[in-house]
Design a protein around this motif. Structure first.
Motif, mmCIF file in Angstrom:
data_model
loop_
_atom_site.group_PDB
_atom_site.id
_atom_site.type_symbol
_atom_site.label_atom_id
_atom_site.label_comp_id
_atom_site.label_asym_id
_atom_site.label_seq_id
_atom_site.Cartn_x
_atom_site.Cartn_y
_atom_site.Cartn_z
ATOM 1 N N ASN A 2 10.584 -64.564 50.663
ATOM 2 C CA ASN A 2 10.137 -63.548 51.600
ATOM 3 C C ASN A 2 11.052 -62.341 51.461
ATOM 4 O O ASN A 2 12.197 -62.371 51.884
ATOM 5 C CB ASN A 2 10.215 -64.138 53.007
ATOM 6 C CG ASN A 2 9.363 -63.370 53.960
ATOM 7 O OD1 ASN A 2 8.703 -62.420 53.569
ATOM 8 N ND2 ASN A 2 9.405 -63.773 55.210
ATOM 9 N N ASN A 8 5.008 -59.995 53.750
ATOM 10 C CA ASN A 8 4.555 -61.326 54.128
ATOM 11 C C ASN A 8 3.110 -61.552 53.711
ATOM 12 O O ASN A 8 2.299 -60.648 53.731
ATOM 13 C CB ASN A 8 4.664 -61.478 55.648
ATOM 14 C CG ASN A 8 5.349 -62.762 55.999
ATOM 15 O OD1 ASN A 8 5.484 -63.636 55.151
ATOM 16 N ND2 ASN A 8 5.786 -62.873 57.239
ATOM 17 N N ASP A 53 -1.381 -72.207 53.517
ATOM 18 C CA ASP A 53 -0.306 -72.311 54.515
ATOM 19 C C ASP A 53 -0.740 -73.203 55.656
ATOM 20 O O ASP A 53 0.078 -73.752 56.371
ATOM 21 C CB ASP A 53 -0.009 -70.939 55.107
ATOM 22 C CG ASP A 53 0.153 -69.883 54.054
ATOM 23 O OD1 ASP A 53 1.127 -69.970 53.311
ATOM 24 O OD2 ASP A 53 -0.718 -68.992 53.960
ATOM 25 N N PRO A 79 6.728 -73.645 54.190
ATOM 26 C CA PRO A 79 6.393 -74.193 55.498
ATOM 27 C C PRO A 79 4.885 -74.284 55.670
ATOM 28 O O PRO A 79 4.171 -73.420 55.221
ATOM 29 C CB PRO A 79 7.000 -73.171 56.445
ATOM 30 C CG PRO A 79 6.954 -71.886 55.695
ATOM 31 C CD PRO A 79 7.142 -72.231 54.259
ATOM 32 N N GLU A 137 5.267 -68.475 61.524
ATOM 33 C CA GLU A 137 6.309 -67.441 61.453
ATOM 34 C C GLU A 137 7.645 -67.983 61.934
ATOM 35 O O GLU A 137 8.696 -67.675 61.373
ATOM 36 C CB GLU A 137 5.891 -66.219 62.276
ATOM 37 C CG GLU A 137 4.925 -65.342 61.503
ATOM 38 C CD GLU A 137 4.340 -64.210 62.327
ATOM 39 O OE1 GLU A 137 4.626 -64.142 63.536
ATOM 40 O OE2 GLU A 137 3.578 -63.407 61.753
ATOM 41 N N GLN A 140 8.997 -70.124 59.181
ATOM 42 C CA GLN A 140 9.513 -69.313 58.081
ATOM 43 C C GLN A 140 10.887 -68.747 58.425
ATOM 44 O O GLN A 140 11.765 -68.667 57.571
ATOM 45 C CB GLN A 140 8.549 -68.163 57.775
ATOM 46 C CG GLN A 140 7.428 -68.581 56.849
ATOM 47 C CD GLN A 140 6.323 -67.546 56.771
ATOM 48 O OE1 GLN A 140 6.190 -66.685 57.635
ATOM 49 N NE2 GLN A 140 5.509 -67.654 55.742
ATOM 50 N N LEU A 143 13.672 -71.218 57.754
ATOM 51 C CA LEU A 143 13.990 -71.584 56.365
ATOM 52 C C LEU A 143 15.264 -70.877 55.906
ATOM 53 O O LEU A 143 15.516 -69.750 56.300
ATOM 54 C CB LEU A 143 12.829 -71.178 55.451
ATOM 55 C CG LEU A 143 11.627 -72.113 55.396
ATOM 56 C CD1 LEU A 143 10.673 -71.622 54.346
ATOM 57 C CD2 LEU A 143 12.027 -73.536 55.112
#
Lengths: 144, 410
Positions: A2, A8, A53, A79, A137, A140, A143
């Motif tokens: 990212n 995104n 996703d 994810p 979100e 993410q 992570l």
């Protein structure tokens, strides 16, 4: 990977039918078509779990589909968020006493968003997708 | 790559059970030679939910909500044929108004199902613009269904002995507006589907099912009619309000002057049936009599009537995909002792084999979709005891049937 928030990706979903009656399938496709049109936000169905996703699961998970559901779930990269569409995936619904069920879905894979209804309305599915996006979100952000 | 590794021709291509081209789980195995399909085989059974088994443990008032969920697209069809079977066992006379409401809902279901199918067919051809356009026009039928029944899918309107909701006079205007919309749309729909060069090239002479094969494989519904078989349960065996209506089976030669039994003919039949349904609903609205909508409104009274019912009966209905057949046997208990469902796709699936053989691999999605398969209606379980197989041939079944008739005549 990212880079910044503006880079995104849009939310892509893979739809898995685990022995459903088609009602939820039809409402999911109806959700994608022009009256509701979430594709203007980049939300669409993809043909491979490796691109997805979000996993949309419908149906009460019949015995033959359990290993396939697990295989599809494992192929989705992290994810990932799992959304269970319809009453029979949540609790078995009208098929609760069937001899051929390995479900409900959360007995097989972890579920993040539940959309109740038999079948849920397109507005309900869109609301569920928004909740899934929020959770994605958050995941993410966690992570490394 | 080394040249000495010999390729085994024909090679096998498996598709399914989960595949983006299939909306429902089914497993295909193709023997291929180059791009051409030599042999096709399929294994259904991945969506078996044991509905008949569960039904034999519930009472018919509960089962009507289970039959709605045999198939999410033809929700009212299964319920209508089940209710008709139970009503015949119980010897109930359904009020005439309820019969008309049943026919109206069934025809609206046909409109939405055929337009849905047209969109799916366009998608399988890679023509997604048309998918979105046809599903946009389908929403108007969904609005009326929601107005009349309270739900977009799985309407839950039919009860044993009648219907659960009436059509009020103020709803007539909305229904007529919707019907006028589809009448105006007919020419446009036929133009975009039938005059399009891509659709003509992909669908003409593709997935052919001849008249003989259609009869031999006992296909039903639009699949049979597209091969020139003149059959329609609404005409051959009138029920509900259909006996009072002007109706004749839609055949492709009425529009094209010939019948080829290909995918194109199946598109023609389904699009013309949308218009036929519009006409039938108009006739129903003109003829609908006043009166009760149910034989008995109190559920406990219906339940006690089940306990007095003895006998067996069949209920048939022309669903959007073809004939639906329910067999019910009741032996003085609240729940049926035997309940057998034969969905329309059950008769149509075998026609995949002659349609697919000889076609190219790229034609698989449209040929498979062309019979409008519904596997959630179809999947059954076979129980093998002690490794013995019991297969009944057509001749044996006829013999059993003749014997039973003789036994009853004695």
């Amino acid at each position: 990977m990212n880079i910044t928030k503006s880079f995104n990706r849009s939310l892509w979903a893979f739809h898995f039918n685990s022995g459903s009656c088609n009602g939820c399938e039809i409402e999911i496709v109806a959700t994608l078509t022009p009256r509701y049109d979430p594709e203007r936000f980049g939300i669409k169905l993809v043909g491979s779990p490796k691109h997805a996703d979000l996993l949309l699961v419908t149906g009460p998970v019949v015995k033959k589909m359990r290993p396939r559901l697990l295989r599809v779930y494992e192929q989705i990269p992290d994810p990932k968020v799992v959304m269970c569409v319809g009453a029979c995936g949540i609790s078995g619904g009208p098929f609760y006493d069937s001899y051929n069920l390995d479900g409900p879905i959360d007995d097989v894979i972890p579920v993040d968003v539940y959309v109740p209804g038999c079948p849920p309305r397109p507005e309900g599915i869109i609301f569920g997708v928004v909740r899934a996006l929020q959770k994605l979100e958050r995941l993410q952000g966690e992570l490394p | 790559m080394s040249d000495d590794t010999k390729k085994a021709v024909p090679y096998t291509v498996p598709i399914g059970p989960t595949h983006p081209a299939l909306k429902e789980p089914v497993m295909f195995t193709f023997q291929m030679e180059g791009e051409r399909i030599l042999k096709a085989d399929f294994a259904p059974g991945q969506a078996h939910r044991a509905i008949e088994w569960m039904g034999m443990r519930r009472n018919p008032v509960q089962i009507v909500h289970l039959t709605d969920r045999i198939c999410g697209i033809c929700g009212v069809s299964h319920t209508l044929s089940f209710a008709r079977a139970v009503e015949q066992v119980m010897e109930i006379e359904v009020p005439e108004r309820a019969d008309y409401i049943r026919a109206i809902i069934a025809e609206f279901e046909r409109i939405q199902s055929h337009i849905l199918w047209a969109g799916v067919a366009a998608h399988e051809l890679g023509y997604d613009t048309l998918l979105h356009l046809s599903w946009r026009v389908r929403e108007f039928a969904m609005d009326v269904l929601e107005l009349l029944t309270g739900n977009r899918v799985n309407y839950g309107i039919i009860q044993v002995g009648g219907v659960r909701r009436d059509i009020t006079p103020d709803q007539h205007e909305t229904i007529h507006n919707c019907l006028d919309y589809y009448s105006d749309l007919k020419a446009k729909l036929l133009q975009v589907f039938l005059e399009d060069k891509t659709i003509q090239m992909r669908c003409r002479d593709c997935g052919v099912l001849t008249h003989e094969e259609a009869l031999k494989l006992c296909t039903v519904g639009p699949t049979a009619r597209a091969s020139g078989v003149k059959m329609d349960v609404r005409v051959d065996y009138p029920y509900a309000a259909y006996g009072d209506l002007e109706i004749s089976p839609v055949l492709p030669d009425a529009y094209l002057g010939e019948t080829r039994g290909d995918v194109y003919d199946r598109i023609v039949v389904r699009l013309l049936e949308v218009d036929q349904s519009v006409d039938l609903i108009r006739q129903c609205l003109d003829l609908i009599p006043a009166g009760d909508i149910t034989w008995e409104a109190k559920i406990p009274k219906i339940l006690s009537a089940f306990k007095k019912a003895h006998g067996e009966a069949i209920g048939r209905h022309e669903a959007p995909r073809g004939e639906v057949f329910h067999y019910v046997r009741m032996d003085g208990k609240e729940h049926p002792t035997t309940w057998k469902v034969k969905a329309s796709s059950y008769s149509n699936l075998m026609s995949w084999i002659p349609m697919l053989e000889g076609e190219q691999i790229a034609d698989i999605p449209i040929v498979v979709a062309s019979i409008d398969p519904c596997l959630s209606c179809t999947d059954r379980v076979a129980i093998v005891r002690d490794g013995r197989r019991g297969i009944m041939t057509k001749e044996e079944l006829t013999r059993l049937s003749v014997e039973k008739t003789r036994r009853l005549m004695r």
